[in-house]
Design an enzyme around this catalytic site. Structure first.
Site, mmCIF file in Angstrom:
data_model
loop_
_atom_site.group_PDB
_atom_site.id
_atom_site.type_symbol
_atom_site.label_atom_id
_atom_site.label_comp_id
_atom_site.label_asym_id
_atom_site.label_seq_id
_atom_site.Cartn_x
_atom_site.Cartn_y
_atom_site.Cartn_z
ATOM 1 C CG HIS A 109 -2.109 -0.942 1.000
ATOM 2 N ND1 HIS A 109 -3.379 -0.664 1.449
ATOM 3 C CD2 HIS A 109 -2.197 -2.151 0.386
ATOM 4 C CE1 HIS A 109 -4.191 -1.666 1.129
ATOM 5 N NE2 HIS A 109 -3.484 -2.582 0.489
ATOM 6 C CG HIS A 270 -4.888 -11.680 -2.034
ATOM 7 N ND1 HIS A 270 -5.977 -11.336 -2.807
ATOM 8 C CD2 HIS A 270 -4.477 -10.525 -1.445
ATOM 9 C CE1 HIS A 270 -6.198 -10.038 -2.694
ATOM 10 N NE2 HIS A 270 -5.300 -9.526 -1.877
#
Length: 729
Positions: A109, A270
């Site tokens: 991020h 993920h």
């Protein structure tokens, strides 16, 4: 009687709790009251040129990050980060006793705000510490990740920047899971206040949806305000995996990622960790920027259960993708294709999917006796139900090593794309391989001597090229630089390569190229990149001499020439300016005003307000308009380096009127006779219209300013020519 005040109403009271409001006192608070932007919201943002000044920097003026980083015990730093990963803190317990997933998310991020369109965003300046990023809905709980890192940052001080530490922590997390990364480069220097120049969007509410098509021509990297990429529940929380594909391609595409890189990044990111949605969002408090003073920069305090650990609420989704969430595996793809998926909801009510008829094989992060069924995000299933993504996903399913290689390279690209050329890279883990997105340059083979430089200058002076052509070609070569991602600039001489040689803005410069290429080839040793910059040196020295001033324009040799195969045409085409007010060029109509785009260009060139002002004034009298036109050439002596632009712009004997309804072109006419004397654009008249720019223009228009004007112009010119010379600083 005692001399002490015994009034009960005054005893034991803190003076700061006094309830009486003294309006005359409160009104004196710095920055209070109605601001200029409240009155004039469309006011030109000249202030963008003055951000990140020395006044906001707590480090010494001569602080050198490269030198400090060289003192760093890098292996020990990585060892400390590895220990931190497995040191679960009571105030923010780690899932499965490991912060691997949290630190990967923090790094992602931090870097994931970068966009190729304007080169802004990314991790290069450690902006995740500041608003708005520290308070974005997509960054919930990353305040805890940064706070967990503080003891490490505190230990190593200025030897490692926050910006570098975020990314390195993500790399170490991946390595601790058993994954082999592609490498790591340091070199990101912190700033000390929020970036003001980044356009995050026009929306006034968090999570406002944007259609993917609207991102095509905008410098926005997400389909919702406050997200890094896309809504994990699908567009507008539709729950439809297939419909998310255009949004995923648009947002990752704005980072320069292709389909294979997209699949690798989503699946790789993920493979480890989990999302957090133990309860409803109504339990979650305000973000760090809105949190009370005693929260000390932490936000999103939750009233659900313990508020952390098994009770944590972050995205509102409660998904664990793999059977080994702290160890690297290929389970993401195995689960993706092994099961059929049924739509369900998290405890917070968010849309997600659960594997149908699957055994509970996923470990609970805090209860070793519990197991869960595999779960996926809506956008995870897009990798199966979009035809092109599915092909890549099935290949990665069958060939885990190709997935590992693709993710390693895509992760390195994600976390380093905004750093610019490899000359900026620091540290022992810099990959040797040159990658096309790094805009690679060949190694220098020759450092021209002063004699060789003077010989080339003499040949340029005798070439017959005008001052306008000489200065134009140098400006065209250097002015592609972008301070955000450090791309562009004169080094590489890409002005002579596709696509830059074909840009309309470079028409005059391209005409001068053949003669300069011939001079460079005849010299045998000096690079074309150096020759193009030398052309500007010769032109400016000639123009100053014509003004009666003898100067030596600084020149730093050592540039090299890139090859066409080292130049990604599509990627470099993003550097083509929408407008270059320095050359009175505008490619598109509509959108931001011409003067706004001038400020944008100046900010990309890292110019201050005076530097912007003096450069425009100098370039105008040197006749460097992109088409050779006379707009803004407010002088009778074009080609002479004088302050005539400012003198004539501020001359009250001249009045101005719009030439047509577009109000892009203006006529300057004599107030008495009505005779039209000049023509000018918005990029010219703004220096008389805007109060801040006019203040600088008045300095250069003064009777005693000619020498200062030339000195300042040469200094600002030299700065632009060397913006990309990371090899020498």
């Amino acid at each position: 009687m005692s001399a002490h005040n015994t009034n009960e109403s005054a005893v034991g009271k803190c003076p700061f709790h006094e309830q009486k409001e003294e309006k005359s006192v409160l009104a004196r608070g710095a920055g209070g009251g109605t601001s200029n932007r409240d009155w004039w919201p469309e006011q030109l943002r000249v202030d963008l040129l003055n951000q990140h000044s020395r006044r906001s920097n707590p480090l010494n003026e001569h602080f050198n990050y490269r030198e400090e980083f060289a003192k760093l015990d890098y292996p020990q730093l990585k060892a400390d980060l590895k220990s931190l990963l497995n040191d679960s803190q009571e105030w923010w317990p780690a899932d499965w006793g490991s912060y691997i997933g949290l630190f990967i998310r923090m790094a992602w991020h931090s870097a994931g705000t970068y966009r190729t369109v304007d080169g802004r965003g990314g991790s290069g300046r450690g902006q995740q510490r500041f608003a708005p990023l520290n308070a974005w809905p997509d960054n919930v709980s990353l305040d805890k990740a940064r706070r967990l890192l503080w003891p490490v940052k505190q230990k190593y001080g200025q030897k490692i920047s926050w910006a570098d530490l975020y990314i390195l922590a993500g790399n170490v997390a991946l390595e601790n899971s058993g994954f082999r990364t592609f490498g790591f480069a340091a070199g990101r220097e912190d700033v000390w206040e929020p970036d003001l120049d980044i356009n995050w969007g026009e929306e006034k509410e968090w999570l406002t949806h944007r259609h993917p098509e609207s991102l095509a021509n905008a410098p926005l990297g997400a389909t919702e305000m406050g997200l890094i990429y896309v809504n994990p529940e699908g567009p507008e929380a539709s729950g439809n995996p297939a419909s998310a594909a255009p949004a995923i391609r648009a947002t990752f595409g704005n980072m320069g990622m292709n389909d294979e890189e997209i699949v690798a990044l989503i699946a790789g990111g993920h493979t480890l960790g989990k999302t957090h949605g133990a309860g409803e969002a109504s339990h979650v408090g305000v973000d760090p920027e809105a949190a009370p003073l005693e929260s000390q920069g932490l936000g999103w305090t939750s009233s659900y259960g313990s508020g952390s650990g098994a009770d944590a609420i972050t995205s509102g989704l409660e998904v664990i993708w793999t059977q080994t969430p702290t160890q690297w595996s290929n389970y993401f793809f195995e689960n993706l294709f092994k099961y059929e998926w049924v739509q369900t909801h998290s405890p917070a009510g968010a849309i997600q999917f659960e594997a149908q008829d699957a055994q509970a094989s996923i470990p609970d992060p805090f209860d070793a006796d519990k197991k869960r069924k595999p779960t996926m995000l809506v956008t995870d299933l897009t990798l199966r139900f979009d035809p092109e993504f599915e092909k890549i996903s099935r290949r990665f399913l069958q060939d885990p090593q190709s997935f590992n290689e693709a993710f390693a390279r895509a992760w390195f690209k994600l976390t380093h794309r905004d750093m610019g050329p490899k000359a900026r890279y620091l540290g022992p883990e810099v990959p040797k391989e040159d990658l096309i997105w790094q805009d690679p340059l060949p190694a220098p083979v020759h450092q021209p001597s002063p004699g060789e430089i003077n010989d080339v200058k003499a040949q340029i002076a005798q070439s017959g090229l005008s001052v306008s052509e000489l200065v134009s070609v140098a400006w065209a070569s250097a002015s592609t630089f972008r301070g955000g991602d450090k791309r562009g600039g004169a080094n590489g001489a890409r002005l002579a390569l596709a696509p830059q040689k074909e840009w309309p803005v470079n028409a005059i410069a391209s005409r001068a190229l053949p003669q300069l290429q011939a001079i460079q080839q005849a010299s045998g040793k000096i690079s074309l990149a150096d020759t193009l910059v030398l052309a500007g040196v010769v032109g400016i020295e000639q123009a100053a001499a014509a003004a009666g001033v003898s100067i030596d324009v600084p020149f730093t040799p050592g540039r090299v020439d890139a090859r066409q195969e080292q130049t990604d045409i599509d990627s470099f085409d993003l550097l083509q300016p929408l407008a270059d007010g320095f050359r009175n060029y505008r490619r598109v109509t509509g959108g931001p005003s011409t003067e706004t785009l001038l400020i944008d260009k100046a900010q990309q060139l890292t110019l201050s307000t005076p530097e912007l002002t003096v450069l425009v004034g100098g370039l105008r009298v040197l006749g460097t308009n992109f088409d050779g036109g006379k707009h803004g050439v407010l002088t009778e002596h074009a080609g002479v380096l004088s302050n005539d632009f400012f003198v004539n712009l501020l001359d009250m004997r001249t009045a101005w009127r719009a030439a047509d309804d577009s109000a892009e072109l203006f006529e300057g006419y004599d107030r008495k006779s009505g005779e039209v004397r000049y023509s000018a654009t918005r990029a010219d008249l703004v220096f008389g219209s805007n109060a801040i720019l006019r203040a600088s223009a008045e300095v250069y228009a003064s009777a005693d300013a000619q020498q200062k004007f030339i000195t300042d112009f040469v200094a600002a010119w030299g700065k632009v020519m060397d913006l990309d010379r990371f090899d020498i600083r």
